[in-house]
Design a protein around this motif. Structure first.
Motif, PDB file in Angstrom:
ATOM      1  N   ALA A   4       0.844  -1.192   0.000  1.00 44.10           N
ATOM      2  CA  ALA A   4       0.000   0.000   0.000  1.00 44.10           C
ATOM      3  C   ALA A   4       0.884   1.249   0.000  1.00 44.10           C
ATOM      4  O   ALA A   4       1.985   1.246   0.555  1.00 44.10           O
ATOM      5  N   GLY A   5       0.417   2.298  -0.654  1.00 45.37           N
ATOM      6  CA  GLY A   5       1.157   3.548  -0.669  1.00 45.37           C
ATOM      7  C   GLY A   5       2.312   3.586  -1.645  1.00 45.37           C
ATOM      8  O   GLY A   5       3.186   4.443  -1.562  1.00 45.37           O
ATOM      9  N   CYS A   6       2.359   2.665  -2.581  1.00 46.88           N
ATOM     10  CA  CYS A   6       3.446   2.612  -3.555  1.00 46.88           C
ATOM     11  C   CYS A   6       2.854   2.434  -4.953  1.00 46.88           C
ATOM     12  O   CYS A   6       1.903   1.685  -5.133  1.00 46.88           O
ATOM     13  N   ASN A   7       3.409   3.122  -5.931  1.00 48.44           N
ATOM     14  CA  ASN A   7       2.989   2.928  -7.320  1.00 48.44           C
ATOM     15  C   ASN A   7       4.204   2.853  -8.240  1.00 48.44           C
ATOM     16  O   ASN A   7       4.113   3.121  -9.432  1.00 48.44           O
ATOM     17  N   ALA A   8       5.358   2.492  -7.689  1.00 41.83           N
ATOM     18  CA  ALA A   8       6.617   2.479  -8.438  1.00 41.83           C
ATOM     19  C   ALA A   8       6.556   1.582  -9.671  1.00 41.83           C
ATOM     20  O   ALA A   8       7.051   1.951 -10.735  1.00 41.83           O
ATOM     21  N   CYS A   9       5.935   0.422  -9.562  1.00 38.94           N
ATOM     22  CA  CYS A   9       5.883  -0.494 -10.714  1.00 38.94           C
ATOM     23  C   CYS A   9       5.066   0.100 -11.852  1.00 38.94           C
ATOM     24  O   CYS A   9       5.421  -0.032 -13.025  1.00 38.94           O
ATOM     25  N   SER A  10       3.963   0.766 -11.520  1.00 37.25           N
ATOM     26  CA  SER A  10       3.115   1.328 -12.577  1.00 37.25           C
ATOM     27  C   SER A  10       3.789   2.497 -13.283  1.00 37.25           C
ATOM     28  O   SER A  10       3.578   2.714 -14.468  1.00 37.25           O
ATOM     29  N   VAL A  11       4.600   3.227 -12.565  1.00 37.77           N
ATOM     30  CA  VAL A  11       5.312   4.358 -13.155  1.00 37.77           C
ATOM     31  C   VAL A  11       6.502   3.866 -13.990  1.00 37.77           C
ATOM     32  O   VAL A  11       6.801   4.413 -15.052  1.00 37.77           O
ATOM     33  N   ALA A  12       7.156   2.809 -13.530  1.00 41.29           N
ATOM     34  CA  ALA A  12       8.367   2.323 -14.188  1.00 41.29           C
ATOM     35  C   ALA A  12       8.114   1.371 -15.356  1.00 41.29           C
ATOM     36  O   ALA A  12       8.989   1.173 -16.190  1.00 41.29           O
ATOM     37  N   CYS A  13       6.927   0.794 -15.459  1.00 35.22           N
ATOM     38  CA  CYS A  13       6.655  -0.216 -16.484  1.00 35.22           C
ATOM     39  C   CYS A  13       6.790   0.377 -17.889  1.00 35.22           C
ATOM     40  O   CYS A  13       6.030   1.269 -18.266  1.00 35.22           O
ATOM     41  N   PRO A  14       7.730  -0.118 -18.690  1.00 31.16           N
ATOM     42  CA  PRO A  14       7.966   0.449 -20.019  1.00 31.16           C
ATOM     43  C   PRO A  14       6.984  -0.020 -21.093  1.00 31.16           C
ATOM     44  O   PRO A  14       6.903   0.574 -22.160  1.00 31.16           O
ATOM     45  N   THR A  15       6.210  -1.073 -20.801  1.00 23.78           N
ATOM     46  CA  THR A  15       5.329  -1.632 -21.829  1.00 23.78           C
ATOM     47  C   THR A  15       3.845  -1.358 -21.584  1.00 23.78           C
ATOM     48  O   THR A  15       3.005  -1.809 -22.337  1.00 23.78           O
ATOM     49  N   ASP A  16       3.523  -0.660 -20.507  1.00 21.44           N
ATOM     50  CA  ASP A  16       2.133  -0.410 -20.098  1.00 21.44           C
ATOM     51  C   ASP A  16       1.371  -1.685 -19.754  1.00 21.44           C
ATOM     52  O   ASP A  16       0.148  -1.714 -19.798  1.00 21.44           O
ATOM     53  N   ALA A  17       2.097  -2.757 -19.440  1.00 17.89           N
ATOM     54  CA  ALA A  17       1.444  -3.977 -18.964  1.00 17.89           C
ATOM     55  C   ALA A  17       0.804  -3.709 -17.610  1.00 17.89           C
ATOM     56  O   ALA A  17      -0.206  -4.317 -17.256  1.00 17.89           O
ATOM     57  N   ILE A  18       1.401  -2.793 -16.853  1.00 20.67           N
ATOM     58  CA  ILE A  18       0.826  -2.332 -15.586  1.00 20.67           C
ATOM     59  C   ILE A  18       0.348  -0.909 -15.832  1.00 20.67           C
ATOM     60  O   ILE A  18       1.154  -0.024 -16.110  1.00 20.67           O
ATOM     61  N   PRO A  19      -0.947  -0.666 -15.776  1.00 27.21           N
ATOM     62  CA  PRO A  19      -1.430   0.699 -16.007  1.00 27.21           C
ATOM     63  C   PRO A  19      -0.971   1.641 -14.896  1.00 27.21           C
ATOM     64  O   PRO A  19      -0.801   1.224 -13.747  1.00 27.21           O
ATOM     65  N   VAL A  20      -0.750   2.887 -15.230  1.00 23.79           N
ATOM     66  CA  VAL A  20      -0.326   3.885 -14.246  1.00 23.79           C
ATOM     67  C   VAL A  20      -1.485   4.145 -13.285  1.00 23.79           C
ATOM     68  O   VAL A  20      -2.617   4.369 -13.712  1.00 23.79           O
ATOM     69  N   PHE A  21      -1.196   4.085 -11.997  1.00 27.77           N
ATOM     70  CA  PHE A  21      -2.210   4.365 -10.977  1.00 27.77           C
ATOM     71  C   PHE A  21      -1.588   5.199  -9.870  1.00 27.77           C
ATOM     72  O   PHE A  21      -0.372   5.249  -9.711  1.00 27.77           O
ATOM     73  N   GLY A  22      -2.436   5.864  -9.104  1.00 30.28           N
ATOM     74  CA  GLY A  22      -1.984   6.664  -7.970  1.00 30.28           C
ATOM     75  C   GLY A  22      -1.718   5.783  -6.763  1.00 30.28           C
ATOM     76  O   GLY A  22      -1.895   4.562  -6.808  1.00 30.28           O
ATOM     77  N   VAL A  23      -1.323   6.410  -5.671  1.00 30.85           N
ATOM     78  CA  VAL A  23      -1.007   5.649  -4.467  1.00 30.85           C
ATOM     79  C   VAL A  23      -2.196   5.536  -3.515  1.00 30.85           C
ATOM     80  O   VAL A  23      -2.165   4.751  -2.585  1.00 30.85           O
ATOM     81  N   GLY A  24      -3.249   6.296  -3.733  1.00 29.01           N
ATOM     82  CA  GLY A  24      -4.439   6.220  -2.877  1.00 29.01           C
ATOM     83  C   GLY A  24      -5.160   4.897  -3.056  1.00 29.01           C
ATOM     84  O   GLY A  24      -5.135   4.297  -4.123  1.00 29.01           O
ATOM     85  N   GLU A  25      -5.829   4.442  -1.987  1.00 30.36           N
ATOM     86  CA  GLU A  25      -6.488   3.138  -2.019  1.00 30.36           C
ATOM     87  C   GLU A  25      -7.512   3.014  -3.141  1.00 30.36           C
ATOM     88  O   GLU A  25      -7.534   2.019  -3.865  1.00 30.36           O
ATOM     89  N   ALA A  26      -8.370   4.008  -3.336  1.00 27.66           N
ATOM     90  CA  ALA A  26      -9.418   3.912  -4.355  1.00 27.66           C
ATOM     91  C   ALA A  26      -8.816   3.791  -5.748  1.00 27.66           C
ATOM     92  O   ALA A  26      -9.355   3.103  -6.607  1.00 27.66           O
ATOM     93  N   ASP A  27      -7.682   4.438  -5.979  1.00 23.61           N
ATOM     94  CA  ASP A  27      -7.030   4.381  -7.282  1.00 23.61           C
ATOM     95  C   ASP A  27      -6.236   3.087  -7.439  1.00 23.61           C
ATOM     96  O   ASP A  27      -6.398   2.351  -8.404  1.00 23.61           O
ATOM     97  N   LYS A  28      -5.400   2.804  -6.464  1.00 24.94           N
ATOM     98  CA  LYS A  28      -4.522   1.633  -6.549  1.00 24.94           C
ATOM     99  C   LYS A  28      -5.291   0.330  -6.514  1.00 24.94           C
ATOM    100  O   LYS A  28      -5.012  -0.592  -7.276  1.00 24.94           O
ATOM    101  N   TRP A  29      -6.242   0.198  -5.624  1.00 22.01           N
ATOM    102  CA  TRP A  29      -6.967  -1.055  -5.458  1.00 22.01           C
ATOM    103  C   TRP A  29      -8.296  -1.066  -6.219  1.00 22.01           C
ATOM    104  O   TRP A  29      -9.102  -1.952  -6.049  1.00 22.01           O
ATOM    105  N   GLY A  30      -8.537  -0.105  -7.075  1.00 19.38           N
ATOM    106  CA  GLY A  30      -9.795  -0.028  -7.822  1.00 19.38           C
ATOM    107  C   GLY A  30      -9.940  -1.088  -8.897  1.00 19.38           C
ATOM    108  O   GLY A  30     -11.041  -1.412  -9.314  1.00 19.38           O
ATOM    109  N   VAL A  31      -8.819  -1.645  -9.357  1.00 19.36           N
ATOM    110  CA  VAL A  31      -8.837  -2.670 -10.401  1.00 19.36           C
ATOM    111  C   VAL A  31      -7.977  -3.852  -9.946  1.00 19.36           C
ATOM    112  O   VAL A  31      -6.898  -3.664  -9.389  1.00 19.36           O
ATOM    113  N   LYS A  32      -8.468  -5.052 -10.208  1.00 24.23           N
ATOM    114  CA  LYS A  32      -7.770  -6.258  -9.776  1.00 24.23           C
ATOM    115  C   LYS A  32      -6.490  -6.514 -10.573  1.00 24.23           C
ATOM    116  O   LYS A  32      -6.457  -6.303 -11.769  1.00 24.23           O
TER     117      LYS A  32
END
Length: 129
Positions: A4-32
């Motif tokens: 929780a409180g981290c979005n480093a993988c979404s920011v660093a992913c070069p292929t967009d396999a991980i969509p960019v998300f914020g660190v807030g719970e509703a944003d980060k945990w909004g999608v499985k």
């Protein structure tokens, strides 16, 4: 496991396999990212009648359903598919308790589907105990 409180993988992913998300719970945990599955035949709460609850305690979205009727939870019963985001923290915690394959395994099933955390964020849920 995903913390929780981290979005480093979404920011660093070069292929967009991980969509960019914020660190807030509703944003980060909004999608499985996936779904955890509890295998009671490997859980020490069932096989050894031991009080463990490591998976329940570490779950950032309170996705575990616990045994009903107890003032203090004694064991998990199942995983709420709509609250589980597949972060893998429960599997990681279980792997330190169970010899061999953990009793909680995380799979990619449901990846990309919305969760129920938008309607009921964890901070608005009643405490387990």
């Amino acid at each position: 496991g995903c913390i929780a409180g981290c979005n480093a993988c979404s920011v660093a992913c070069p292929t967009d396999a991980i969509p960019v998300f914020g660190v807030g719970e509703a944003d980060k945990w909004g999608v499985k990212m996936g779904t955890a599955v509890l295998e009671t035949n490997r859980c020490v709460s069932y096989t050894e009648k031991a009080k463990c609850l490591k998976c329940v305690e570490i779950c950032p979205t309170r996705a575990f359903n616990i045994e009903a009727g107890a003032d203090i939870p004694t064991r998990p019963v199942s995983v709420d598919y709509n609250r589980c985001v597949g972060c893998g923290l429960c599997e990681q915690a279980c792997s330190h308790v169970v010899f061999g394959e953990p009793a909680v395994l995380t799979f990619s099933h449901g990846r990309g589907q919305p969760t129920s955390l938008a309607e009921m964020p964890t901070e608005k849920m009643p405490k387990l105990w």
